[in-house]
Scaffold this motif. Sequence first.
Motif, PDB file in Angstrom:
ATOM      1  N   ALA A 111      62.562 174.861   3.830  1.00  0.00           N
ATOM      2  CA  ALA A 111      63.285 173.630   3.500  1.00  0.00           C
ATOM      3  C   ALA A 111      64.320 173.342   4.577  1.00  0.00           C
ATOM      4  CB  ALA A 111      63.965 173.770   2.143  1.00  0.00           C
ATOM      5  N   GLY A 112      64.579 172.072   4.779  1.00  0.00           N
ATOM      6  CA  GLY A 112      65.564 171.688   5.784  1.00  0.00           C
ATOM      7  C   GLY A 112      66.996 171.724   5.281  1.00  0.00           C
ATOM      8  N   ILE A 113      67.192 172.047   4.002  1.00  0.00           N
ATOM      9  CA  ILE A 113      68.528 172.101   3.434  1.00  0.00           C
ATOM     10  C   ILE A 113      68.663 173.364   2.592  1.00  0.00           C
ATOM     11  CG2 ILE A 113      68.778 169.597   3.366  1.00  0.00           C
ATOM     12  CD1 ILE A 113      68.188 169.749   0.351  1.00  0.00           C
ATOM     13  N   LEU A 124      74.159 165.294  -5.140  1.00  0.00           N
ATOM     14  CA  LEU A 124      73.190 164.485  -5.863  1.00  0.00           C
ATOM     15  C   LEU A 124      73.542 163.010  -5.726  1.00  0.00           C
ATOM     16  CD1 LEU A 124      72.883 166.551  -9.173  1.00  0.00           C
ATOM     17  CD2 LEU A 124      71.401 166.644  -7.161  1.00  0.00           C
ATOM     18  N   LYS A 125      72.546 162.179  -5.893  1.00  0.00           N
ATOM     19  CA  LYS A 125      72.741 160.735  -5.937  1.00  0.00           C
ATOM     20  C   LYS A 125      72.104 160.218  -7.217  1.00  0.00           C
ATOM     21  CE  LYS A 125      68.479 159.362  -3.590  1.00  0.00           C
ATOM     22  NZ  LYS A 125      67.884 158.597  -2.485  1.00  0.00           N
ATOM     23  N   ALA A 126      72.490 159.027  -7.594  1.00  0.00           N
ATOM     24  CA  ALA A 126      71.939 158.413  -8.800  1.00  0.00           C
ATOM     25  C   ALA A 126      71.007 157.274  -8.402  1.00  0.00           C
ATOM     26  CB  ALA A 126      73.062 157.886  -9.689  1.00  0.00           C
ATOM     27  N   ASP A 139      70.184 152.990  -5.117  1.00  0.00           N
ATOM     28  CA  ASP A 139      70.755 154.333  -4.931  1.00  0.00           C
ATOM     29  C   ASP A 139      72.281 154.238  -4.955  1.00  0.00           C
ATOM     30  OD1 ASP A 139      68.203 155.231  -4.679  1.00  0.00           O
ATOM     31  OD2 ASP A 139      68.272 155.511  -2.510  1.00  0.00           O
ATOM     32  N   VAL A 140      72.887 155.126  -5.723  1.00  0.00           N
ATOM     33  CA  VAL A 140      74.346 155.171  -5.835  1.00  0.00           C
ATOM     34  C   VAL A 140      74.821 156.536  -5.347  1.00  0.00           C
ATOM     35  CG1 VAL A 140      76.312 155.091  -7.401  1.00  0.00           C
ATOM     36  CG2 VAL A 140      74.380 153.552  -7.758  1.00  0.00           C
ATOM     37  N   THR A 141      75.686 156.535  -4.352  1.00  0.00           N
ATOM     38  CA  THR A 141      76.282 157.772  -3.855  1.00  0.00           C
ATOM     39  C   THR A 141      77.485 158.136  -4.720  1.00  0.00           C
ATOM     40  OG1 THR A 141      75.583 157.312  -1.580  1.00  0.00           O
ATOM     41  CG2 THR A 141      77.385 158.880  -1.872  1.00  0.00           C
ATOM     42  N   ILE A 142      77.510 159.374  -5.198  1.00  0.00           N
ATOM     43  CA  ILE A 142      78.582 159.828  -6.074  1.00  0.00           C
ATOM     44  C   ILE A 142      79.811 160.178  -5.243  1.00  0.00           C
ATOM     45  CG2 ILE A 142      79.203 161.434  -7.898  1.00  0.00           C
ATOM     46  CD1 ILE A 142      76.885 159.585  -8.586  1.00  0.00           C
ATOM     47  N   ASP A 143      80.950 159.580  -5.606  1.00  0.00           N
ATOM     48  CA  ASP A 143      82.200 159.854  -4.886  1.00  0.00           C
ATOM     49  C   ASP A 143      83.051 160.910  -5.579  1.00  0.00           C
ATOM     50  OD1 ASP A 143      81.535 157.901  -3.002  1.00  0.00           O
ATOM     51  OD2 ASP A 143      82.429 156.306  -4.211  1.00  0.00           O
ATOM     52  N   ASP A 144      82.958 161.026  -6.895  1.00  0.00           N
ATOM     53  CA  ASP A 144      83.758 161.995  -7.647  1.00  0.00           C
ATOM     54  C   ASP A 144      83.031 163.328  -7.742  1.00  0.00           C
ATOM     55  OD1 ASP A 144      85.597 160.014  -8.002  1.00  0.00           O
ATOM     56  OD2 ASP A 144      84.987 159.515 -10.062  1.00  0.00           O
ATOM     57  N   PRO A 145      83.759 164.398  -8.061  1.00  0.00           N
ATOM     58  CA  PRO A 145      83.091 165.689  -8.309  1.00  0.00           C
ATOM     59  C   PRO A 145      82.126 165.567  -9.486  1.00  0.00           C
ATOM     60  CG  PRO A 145      85.443 165.991  -7.980  1.00  0.00           C
ATOM     61  CD  PRO A 145      85.235 164.519  -8.089  1.00  0.00           C
ATOM     62  N   LEU A 146      80.993 166.211  -9.381  1.00  0.00           N
ATOM     63  CA  LEU A 146      79.988 166.132 -10.434  1.00  0.00           C
ATOM     64  C   LEU A 146      80.447 166.900 -11.667  1.00  0.00           C
ATOM     65  CD1 LEU A 146      76.758 166.660  -8.310  1.00  0.00           C
ATOM     66  CD2 LEU A 146      77.493 164.538  -9.391  1.00  0.00           C
ATOM     67  N   PRO A 147      80.196 166.365 -12.853  1.00  0.00           N
ATOM     68  CA  PRO A 147      80.572 167.083 -14.067  1.00  0.00           C
ATOM     69  C   PRO A 147      79.623 168.242 -14.333  1.00  0.00           C
ATOM     70  CG  PRO A 147      79.428 165.059 -14.627  1.00  0.00           C
ATOM     71  CD  PRO A 147      79.616 165.045 -13.139  1.00  0.00           C
ATOM     72  N   LEU A 148      80.026 169.115 -15.248  1.00  0.00           N
ATOM     73  CA  LEU A 148      79.176 170.237 -15.615  1.00  0.00           C
ATOM     74  C   LEU A 148      77.897 169.714 -16.262  1.00  0.00           C
ATOM     75  CD1 LEU A 148      81.842 172.688 -17.114  1.00  0.00           C
ATOM     76  CD2 LEU A 148      80.804 172.742 -14.836  1.00  0.00           C
ATOM     77  N   GLY A 149      76.800 170.334 -15.937  1.00  0.00           N
ATOM     78  CA  GLY A 149      75.518 169.922 -16.505  1.00  0.00           C
ATOM     79  C   GLY A 149      74.771 168.922 -15.664  1.00  0.00           C
ATOM     80  N   ALA A 150      75.386 168.431 -14.592  1.00  0.00           N
ATOM     81  CA  ALA A 150      74.679 167.492 -13.720  1.00  0.00           C
ATOM     82  C   ALA A 150      73.618 168.237 -12.931  1.00  0.00           C
ATOM     83  CB  ALA A 150      75.671 166.811 -12.772  1.00  0.00           C
ATOM     84  N   VAL A 199      63.003 170.929  -3.148  1.00  0.00           N
ATOM     85  CA  VAL A 199      64.251 171.687  -3.103  1.00  0.00           C
ATOM     86  C   VAL A 199      65.402 170.690  -3.201  1.00  0.00           C
ATOM     87  CG1 VAL A 199      65.702 173.221  -1.725  1.00  0.00           C
ATOM     88  CG2 VAL A 199      63.219 173.506  -1.703  1.00  0.00           C
ATOM     89  N   ALA A 200      66.358 170.982  -4.044  1.00  0.00           N
ATOM     90  CA  ALA A 200      67.510 170.095  -4.223  1.00  0.00           C
ATOM     91  C   ALA A 200      68.795 170.891  -4.148  1.00  0.00           C
ATOM     92  CB  ALA A 200      67.421 169.359  -5.567  1.00  0.00           C
ATOM     93  N   ASP A 201      69.811 170.244  -3.603  1.00  0.00           N
ATOM     94  CA  ASP A 201      71.144 170.836  -3.567  1.00  0.00           C
ATOM     95  C   ASP A 201      71.914 170.320  -4.778  1.00  0.00           C
ATOM     96  OD1 ASP A 201      73.611 171.834  -3.072  1.00  0.00           O
ATOM     97  OD2 ASP A 201      73.792 171.077  -1.030  1.00  0.00           O
TER      98      ASP A 201
END
Length: 278
Positions: A98-100, A130-132, A178-189, A124-126
Motif C-alpha cells: 500500500a502507498g499509505i 477520513l473524508k465524507a 466530498d467533504v474534508t473533515i477539519d475537526d478531530p474525528l469522534p470515537l467510532g468513526a 487499505v484505509a487510514d
Amino acid sequence: MNQKANEAAVRSDFEQANLQHDVDEKLFKEGIGSDHVRNLSRVKEEQLAIRLKLETERTAVAADSAKARLAAQQAKIDEQKALYQLKRSQVDALHVRAGIHGVLQLVPVDVGQHVTPGTNLARVADPKKLKAEIKIAETQAKDVTPGQIAAIDTRNGVVNGHVSRIDPSVVNGTVTVDVTIDDPLPLGARPDLSVDGTVTLENLKDVLFVGRPVHGQPDSTIGIFKIIDDGSEAVRVNVKLGRSSVNTIEIVQGLKVGDKVILSDMSAWDNFDRIRLK
C-alpha cells in the motif's frame, strides 16, 4: 603471457648478438678478428632486431585483443546484471504494498486467483484521515461549490468540514460531494460509516421561511392553502418563493410570521380556492 615470454627471449638473444657484434667489430679493427666473423655477427644482430620488432608488434596486438575480449566479457556481465535486476524488480513487484500507512479493510481476491492489470487487490484505509461522501440531489447540487462549510453527523458527534470536491457526473439522480473533515474525528468513526451531511450554501438573516412545499421551486410563485378560522378552513393564497434549502424555502411575498399553511400535495383541490378542514 606466452607472447611476452617469446618477446623477452628474442630481446635477450638480440642484446647478446649486439654485444657479440661490438666485440667482433672491435677485434676486426685491431686486426685480431676476421671480417667473416664480424659479418656473421652483424647479420645475426640484424635478424634478431627484425624478430624483436615482430615480437613486439605481436605483443601489442595480443594486448589489444585481450582488452577487446575483456570488454566483450564485461559487456556480457553487465547485461546479465541488468537482466538480474530486472527479474528481481519483477519479483519484488509481485509483492503488493500500500502507498499509505493504514488498516487492511478488504481483500476481494483469493490466493492463486488470476487477475488483470488494474484489478483492486486490497483496500487499505487510514482511520485517522477520513473524508465524507454525501449524496446531493442533482437539482440542488448546482449551488454547491468547493470551500463551502459542511457539518457531518457521524451518529456519535457532529464534526465540521468543507467541500473539497464535486463529482462531475450524476448517478441515480444524485451528485457525490466530498467533504474534508477539519475537526478531530469522534470515537467510532471508521471507513464506510453511514453519515448525514449538511452543506451551508448561504447564511440569510431576518428571512421569513416555511417548510418546503411539495411543488415549491425557488424563485417562483405558487398557490398555497393558508389555514384560517382556528384551523377549520383553509384559503388559497399566492405566495412568491425565494431561495431554498433542502427542507425550507424563503417567503418573499404572500405570507407573514405566524401564518399556518398546508405543505402537502393539494393538487386534488386545484379548482377550489377555499376548503373546509375536518
